[in-house]
Design a protein around this motif. Sequence first.
Motif, PDB file in Angstrom:
ATOM      1  N   GLU A  86      72.622  49.104 -17.835  1.00  0.00           N
ATOM      2  CA  GLU A  86      72.674  48.590 -16.454  1.00  0.00           C
ATOM      3  C   GLU A  86      71.287  48.165 -15.982  1.00  0.00           C
ATOM      4  O   GLU A  86      71.131  47.134 -15.354  1.00  0.00           O
ATOM      5  N   SER A 141      69.853  44.242 -15.385  1.00  0.00           N
ATOM      6  CA  SER A 141      69.572  43.802 -14.018  1.00  0.00           C
ATOM      7  C   SER A 141      68.118  43.446 -13.788  1.00  0.00           C
ATOM      8  O   SER A 141      67.735  43.085 -12.676  1.00  0.00           O
ATOM      9  N   GLU A 156      79.843  45.697 -11.362  1.00  0.00           N
ATOM     10  CA  GLU A 156      78.915  45.002 -12.245  1.00  0.00           C
ATOM     11  C   GLU A 156      78.712  45.829 -13.521  1.00  0.00           C
ATOM     12  O   GLU A 156      78.720  47.054 -13.462  1.00  0.00           O
ATOM     13  N   PHE A 157      78.532  45.189 -14.617  1.00  0.00           N
ATOM     14  CA  PHE A 157      78.264  45.812 -15.932  1.00  0.00           C
ATOM     15  C   PHE A 157      79.402  46.722 -16.406  1.00  0.00           C
ATOM     16  O   PHE A 157      79.197  47.612 -17.209  1.00  0.00           O
TER      17      PHE A 157
END
Lengths: 637, 239
Positions: A15, A19, B207-208
């Motif tokens: 993650e 990002s 997300e992800f």
Amino acid sequence: MTKSDTGKKLALSDEILLSIDKPARYLGNEINAVYKDKDQVDVRFCMCFPDVYEIGMSHLGIQILYDMFNQREDVWCERVYSPWVDLDRVLRERRIPLFALESQDPVRDFDFLGITLQYEMCYTNVLQVLDLSGIPLSAAERTWEDPIVIGGGPCAVNPEPLAEFFDLFYIGEGETSYFALIDAYKEVRETGGNRQEFLERAAGIPGIYVPSFYEISYHEDGTIASMEPVNPHAPRKVEKQVVADLTHTYYPKKPLVPFIKATQDRVVLEIQRGCIRGCRFCQAGMLYRPTRERSLKMLKEAALQMLESTGHEEISLSSLSSSDYSQLPELVNFLIDTFGNKGVNISLPSLRIDAFSLDVMGKVQDVRKSSLTFAPEAGSQRLRDVINKGLTEEVILEGAGQAFEGGWSKVKLYFMLGLPTETEEDQKGIAHLAEKIARRYYEIPKERRNGKCQITVSTSFFVPKPFTPFQWARMCTREEFLEKAHTVNAEIKEQLNRKSIRYNWHEADVTVLEGIFARGDRRVAKALRLAYEKGCLFDSWTEHFHNELWLAAFEEAGVDTDFYTTRKRELGEVFPWDFIDIGVTRKFLQREWERAHEGKVTPNCLAGCQGCGAARWHTGVCPGSTPADIQEGGEQA
Amino acid sequence: MKIRIKFRKYGVMKFIGHLDIMRYFQKAIRRAGIDICYSAGFSPHMIMSFASPLGVGLTSDGEYLDIEIGNELSSASAVHRLNAVMAEGVEVLSFRRIPDEKASNAMSLVAAADYEVRFRDPDVLPENYAKAWDSFCSQDAILITKKTKKGERELDLKPLLYQASLGQDADGAPVIFLRLSSGSADNVKPELVLEAFGAHAGFSLPEFALLIHRKELYANSGTTEEPHFVSLEALGEEF
């Protein structure tokens, strides 16, 4: 997990990596990265370049030391760079300790953290790396559990502004004393010694400076009264380290190849160290004396091996004043003959523009696209004599003329503003020289010209540096700098060929800051720490530079910045860096400072030894030493 | 001769983006001493093209690039030399000769791709996900709005979804297998299908949330109406 998702462990989660910008900065795993079993080594060394990965990966010095350390079976050397601002925020928020790229282990678990100091504007990043690693910023607060923090590189020749934050500094070239330091460390560890005992051992190793072993007292006017060793193991003078034989020493045959494009995405071949020219503003020219060449044979072999092991499509020669390398034609012709038809670009920076270099550049570059570079540094012959820059207007116009006839139409000119004794005439001389070059271009008949010529004039602002003849000089204020730039700009705009000339000047605020730290002492450290706490980071990146925070930090720390910048030093003043023996004597520097004021040029080292002091190493260009190729066994090209 | 290289991408290399993988292969080919051809001109570049860019974060067992070379001993020798200079996370699987004509170019041939989709945290799925999946797949049309350069347009995913099935990993975690239309005409990313599934089943993916693994890339040797998919690798021959 799928069977394919195995492999190396990572300190950061998917993650986080997905990002942030350019996750490849934090993975390690690059081609030629060195992996060892951490349980099979005695010493773990983390090498740091305190700037973003792409800059740090481009640095040859780290590649040399990385290779050198890892040749030892008992040492594993890894790397860390400054996390970019996006990851910096994440690490702080989630309290993730900064980690080394290879093992992805926390930096604070290492035995050593070595930080290279290549420019003053990375100092807040030094604090960032310590802080994110969870290592106390002040050396005094560290324990035997913390890594030994050691600084090196050109800025270590005035380590005093950073003295508080480092346990050790290495003064000079890394190839010579590091192994002795590692051995001393191992011995102290094995015999159950403590941190203090190690620091005392280190103080006895040539080139190692232990800042905590010295005390400084000041005069009432703020200048230094004395710097005294307060530990019996600390020498009064720390001697710069010099590699005596650059041919038979460490040079990475398998340099690291990053996945993302680094600033230097190529093989770098350091052909020589040092410079014979003796320009009076140039710190590198004094620090790396004596000038030493690597042998042609060694360079040919290294070029072949490095291109093969990296797969790079470009090779670049690196050194100060490359044209002075005695076998340059042989080397360049070898590279062209061997690699020219294999899709390998050959890049030749810092060449003097003459018939030879134009011929060579015509072979390796697209003439229409490439540009010629001249660094006259000053706009008038008078001032060029003051700074001992041998380049004359005739030589520049002759070189430019030949190049224009050969099809080139782009010229870059580099100058400095704010040099000692500079007048308005000298400033305007910059504009005039650019104009003369433009006129020379338009002398060529229109049908043989390649459109308009493009002359780019760039000026930086002069910062007096330690161990140069100009170390006594007054530095200009921000306002003075900008006024000079405006004078140049206005003069260019007045001229006939103004449309062919572009002018850029450097940031004045950053220059002033650079000046403070270049000649600063231990008292500026407080402002550095405050600036970091206020959020200063990546100061060399325009978009991250916050002058107002710096001004507030100096104010709060009670540091009078003019004391370090605009003050003229007396000849007898004790400088913060005087405890270092750089090889070049203070007497020589002072003589050069005086000759500068008389406008007298000093011949280069090859034209005759000027007695700077570096001859005591009996190597390189100095009288009484053996040239590289004779050491190699009389190999002829 | 023209060569097709198949490789897999795994581990930390999944964070290396497409442009950097191209640079990586340029350097790897030099390190391996492959006799690659260069374009003409003052700044020659390697004749090399990739079949289909793989997004950052995805792993794959079926990535392809085509190159043009002069001499080479054998497929086996080239694979061996390339793998000797690879970073961990890239493995060359095959090195095959492909027909010389222009139409054989991998990039223009790509028509479909297989994916396995896993969930980083399977708890993002509703409890009745298996039932919801069946109902999702049995729709006559799967309408989604696709963002394009010109704005949004409605698209029916159904004809572009050649296969879709839900299975389980060895440890019981859900795995979705997808064969999707791919290439320059109708390129469907697995995320798009999973978003549509979420919309249908009434959950949204954080997300992800997805772990996506590309399995293979195919050319279509049949027709649009009756496609027959062959892997890009199968179009080449060992030598």
